[in-house]
Enzyme design. Structure first.
Site, short mmCIF file in Angstrom:
data_model
loop_
_atom_site.label_atom_id
_atom_site.label_comp_id
_atom_site.label_asym_id
_atom_site.label_seq_id
_atom_site.Cartn_x
_atom_site.Cartn_y
_atom_site.Cartn_z
N ASP A 444 36.06 -27.30 -36.27
CA ASP A 444 36.00 -27.05 -37.70
C ASP A 444 37.26 -27.68 -38.29
O ASP A 444 38.36 -27.46 -37.76
CB ASP A 444 35.97 -25.55 -37.99
N LYS A 445 37.15 -28.47 -39.35
CA LYS A 445 38.30 -29.25 -39.85
C LYS A 445 39.42 -28.37 -40.38
O LYS A 445 40.56 -28.43 -39.90
CB LYS A 445 37.86 -30.23 -40.94
N THR A 596 32.82 -30.12 -41.39
CA THR A 596 33.58 -29.77 -42.60
C THR A 596 32.64 -29.63 -43.80
O THR A 596 31.59 -30.27 -43.86
CB THR A 596 34.67 -30.82 -42.90
N GLY A 597 33.05 -28.83 -44.73
CA GLY A 597 32.33 -28.70 -45.98
C GLY A 597 32.79 -29.71 -47.01
O GLY A 597 32.23 -29.81 -48.11
N LYS A 624 26.30 -24.79 -39.85
CA LYS A 624 27.14 -25.31 -38.76
C LYS A 624 26.46 -25.19 -37.40
O LYS A 624 26.55 -26.10 -36.56
CB LYS A 624 28.49 -24.59 -38.74
N ASP A 643 37.44 -20.44 -36.27
CA ASP A 643 38.31 -19.29 -36.46
C ASP A 643 37.70 -17.98 -35.99
O ASP A 643 38.34 -16.93 -36.03
CB ASP A 643 38.73 -19.17 -37.93
N ASP A 647 32.92 -19.10 -38.53
CA ASP A 647 32.18 -19.99 -37.63
C ASP A 647 31.39 -19.23 -36.57
O ASP A 647 30.94 -19.84 -35.60
CB ASP A 647 33.16 -20.94 -36.92
#
Length: 755
Positions: A444-445, A596-597, A624, A643, A647
């Site tokens: 996750d970015k 990423t969003g 995701k 995190d 997620d």
């Protein structure tokens, strides 16, 4: 006891107060599941002699499980709930009963004592043995009771010395299990009874010296093995000992020394320089630096000020601080870490299940081969009963599946504890088994590959001001603003240790920016609309602006009334560690992806900058997991790093879910692996440890199975035509050595380089 109820099931940890051979574990687990109604799963940890049972409370209870274990010959106990509330007493009280805590040490002392006593009696047995006298050409004068002495001394060794194996065999047979103890008891018992027969019933060569030396070497081997096992599980005990037994309780103006176990939530504690933090809490007075390496693996001391969290077991290095206690008992970070490590050690990778099955069938094979060996050599050759019985005993001893029983648990114990010391908490060893074969790691970015905060990424000089001049004067204008751009510019100024300047006649310009007098010069900061309002030429900066904008960055102008002095671009800053992470993972043959969003422009810039294999932009949180599933459908083994909260669905979907930056909140349900630090480099460390762990498991399995494959036929006399046979006492040494070798090989994992 660790009690946890999930929906309609209950999980309880029992402590086994008897030594259970590693090769007996699998059979015992199956026995409990099959015989006790309502039991869903059983996991026995041979390193801690603990057993976790998940069951339906409506169908069975703790007392029934304890009763069943007692019928099988194993005393079990459950620690009091109150003990777990006192986890902070070094986890000394809460983790186990006092007698249980020293159980392995007690077993080691018993084996040592019996080894030494057996040695004392084996010496005269050897001297009195006619066979030994003949081999070494000496003779002991006949006193009229030489044979009686030989019988008495051998009986002491065979009955007293071998008693731990008899006790174990009785327990195993009560449980309907055939294990190492049964084989040893068969070997020693048959040889001893045969020797008594030669003395009192019929005329033949006896086995007294062979049985005496066999028992001596079996005891010595188990003594050495127990020492190795204690060393392997000692690392977990070191975690337990991190909590100091005493704490400085603040009572008004007085400081009182109290037991850490008596500390309550809301108490105020004083921690002086050099002292350990007794328990989790928040700083309410003072500043200091704390060494958290023993919990998080972070080598640098961490600065702490009022409001910051401190973790029990860490070391206060500089200033005195006062903390308010926030967590006690099993809620503390260290208690949770220890429980996670213990549960991981009890979990079974596929290789463990394979080893357990192999150990079970190896015992049956040994009994069958032993019977066939005696039948062949006694019934189909003229060599005689003594030789046939010797080979049979040798088969029973050399085939003991102890090495197979230890092969995987020892590696698991070392691996999970080593991981915990480096801030990597393994919840399930199956995840470690998969991690070595990962094809993709998906990050996750925000907050993982990037800092998750808006910061200055570029400063472009367009005139006579230097970078620091542009930043200093921009910061002076932004110092009173709460805008995200302002915070980023101020943070960069502080990072570079540039002194903030005073601003006069500050004025905000709605929709455009701001202006003010800085260092006796009117300075403007804002967008392109502000520059046009000032009639300043933006052509010279156009290319630079477009390049930065194409990377998804936000750009502001810094100017005077006469000209544009420079550009400041801001973005979610890529972490320095991320570059090393991607490089390291690709060196390991693992592809790296990003979720990423953010828009495609921003995502593409980050992906290109880091050299990622692929990226997924404009992904909503709920989507995701579908991206992870898409990679899996292409045949890839995928790890997801997030995190653990936002997620969670993606972590669950992934082959390995990794929660990063958990800090003290290590109980992340959606992840199999929890990283305490928010450092993506730990992912490559994890994969390296996984590869090392699985290599050690394979080496141990190859050794243990290969040893038995070669040793059993030789023990059965297949090489006798070439003059090669193995005596029972040497078989005992070889069997013990094979067990010690797998333990030492597991210890070698500590030498692995993760960086």
């Amino acid at each position: 006891m660790k009690n946890k109820t999930v929906n309609s099931t209950k999980s309880v940890e029992f402590y086994i107060n008897e030594y259970m051979p590693p090769d007996c574990r699998c059979n015992m687990e199956d026995k409990i599941k099959n015989k006790v109604k309502g039991v869903i799963s059983v996991a026995i940890n041979p390193n801690t002699d603990s057993m976790n049972v998940v069951f339906e409370p409506t169908q069975t209870n703790e007392e029934e499980i304890i009763s069943f274990m007692k019928k099988c010959g194993y005393e079990c106990s459950i620690s009091e709930k109150e003990d777990h509330k006192k986890m902070e007493h070094g986890a000394h009280k809460g983790m186990k009963h006092k007698e249980h805590e020293n159980h392995h040490a007690m077993m080691m002392k018993e084996f040592r004592r019996k080894t030494l006593i057996s040695l004392i009696f084996t010496i005269p047995v050897l001297l009195l043995s006619p066979t030994i006298q003949k081999w070494f050409s000496f003779e002991i004068p006949y006193f009229g009771f030489n044979t009686l002495l030989l019988v008495v001394f051998s009986s002491i060794i065979a009955i007293y010395g071998a008693s731990p194996f008899y006790r174990g065999a009785i327990r195993s047979l009560k449980s309907g299990i055939l294990d190492m103890n049964v084989l040893v008891s068969l070997a020693v018992g048959s040889g001893y009874l045969y020797s008594l027969g030669t003395t009192f019933l019929f005329s033949a060569s006896d086995f007294y010296w062979e049985i005496s030396t066999l028992v001596l070497f079996l005891l010595f081997g188990h003594w050495m093995e127990m020492r190795a096992v204690i060393g392997a599980s000692g690392a977990l005990n070191e975690l337990v000992k991190l909590i100091p037994p005493k704490a400085n309780l603040v009572k008004g103006k007085d400081i009182v020394k109290v037991e850490t176990s008596e500390v309550q939530v809301g108490n105020t504690l004083l921690i002086r320089p050099g002292e350990k933090v007794p328990i989790d809490g928040n700083v309410i007075e003072g500043e200091t630096s704390i060494n958290e390496s023993m919990i998080t693996g972070e080598s640098k001391p961490v600065s702490k000020k009022v409001g910051d969290e401190v973790i029990g077991g860490t070391i206060n290095e500089s200033g005195s601080i006062k903390i308010k206690v926030e967590k006690v008992g099993e809620d503390t970070a260290l208690a949770q870490i220890i429980n996670l490590v213990k549960n991981a050690q009890a979990s079974k990778p596929k290789s463990q299940k394979l080893a357990d099955k192999a150990a079970h069938y190896l015992t049956l094979t040994a009994i069958i081969v032993g019977a066939l060996t005696f039948t062949y050599w006694y019934g189909f050759t003229a060599i005689g009963a003594v030789f046939a019985l010797t080979l049979t005993i040798t088969v029973f001893v050399i085939a003991c599946p102890h090495a197979l029983g230890l092969a995987i648990p020892m590696v698991t114990s070392i691996s999970t504890t080593l991981a915990a010391k480096n801030g990597m908490l393994i919840k399930d060893m199956k995840a470690m088994e998969i991690a070595k074969n990962l094809d993709y790691v998906v990050f996750d970015k925000t907050g993982t590959l990037t800092k998750g905060e808006f910061g200055v990424s570029d400063i472009v000089v367009l005139s006579d001001w230097k970078e620091d001049d542009i930043l200093r004067k921009a910061a002076a204008l932004e110092i009173n603003s709460e805008h995200v751009i302002a915070r980023g510019i101020i943070a960069k100024t502080k990072e570079k240790e540039i002194k903030l300047q005073r601003v006069d006649k500050f004025q905000g310009i709605p929709g455009k920016g701001a202006k003010g007098i800085v260092e006796q010069e009117e300075v403007y900061i804002g967008n392109e609309a502000l520059m046009k309002f000032l009639n300043l030429d933006t052509v010279k900066s156009k290319n630079k602006l477009e390049k930065l904008s194409s990377q998804g960055k936000t750009v502001v102008y810094v100017a005077t009334k006469k000209e544009i002095k420079g550009l400041i671009s801001l973005s979610d800053i890529i972490r320095e560690e991320s570059y090393d992470t991607v490089k390291s993972l690709r060196n390991l043959g693992v592809k790296v992806a990003m979720l990423t969003g953010d828009n495609k422009i921003t995502a593409q810039y980050v992906a290109n900058e880091l050299g990622l294999d692929t990226y997924f932009a404009e992904v909503f949180p709920g989507d995701k997991s579908s991206k992870i599933k898409g990679l899996q459908e292409q045949g890839y083994k995928v790890a997801m790093v997030g995190d653990g909260v936002n997620d969670a669905p993606a972590l669950i979907q992934a082959d390995v879910g990794i929660a990063i930056g958990a800090g003290t909140d290590v109980a992340v349900e959606s992840a199999e692996i929890v990283l305490v630090k928010n450092d993506p480099r730990d992912i490559s460390h994890l994969i390296k440890l996984s590869k090392g762990t699985m290599n050690k498991m394979k080496q141990n399995l190859v050794w243990a199975t290969g040893y038995n494959t070669l040793a059993i036929p030789i023990a059965a006399g297949i090489l006798y035509p070439y003059g090669i046979t193995i005596q029972p006492e040497y078989a005992a040494l070889i069997m013990a050595a094979s067990s010690i070798i797998v333990v030492i090989n597991a210890f070698m994992l500590k030498n692995i380089k993760l960086d």
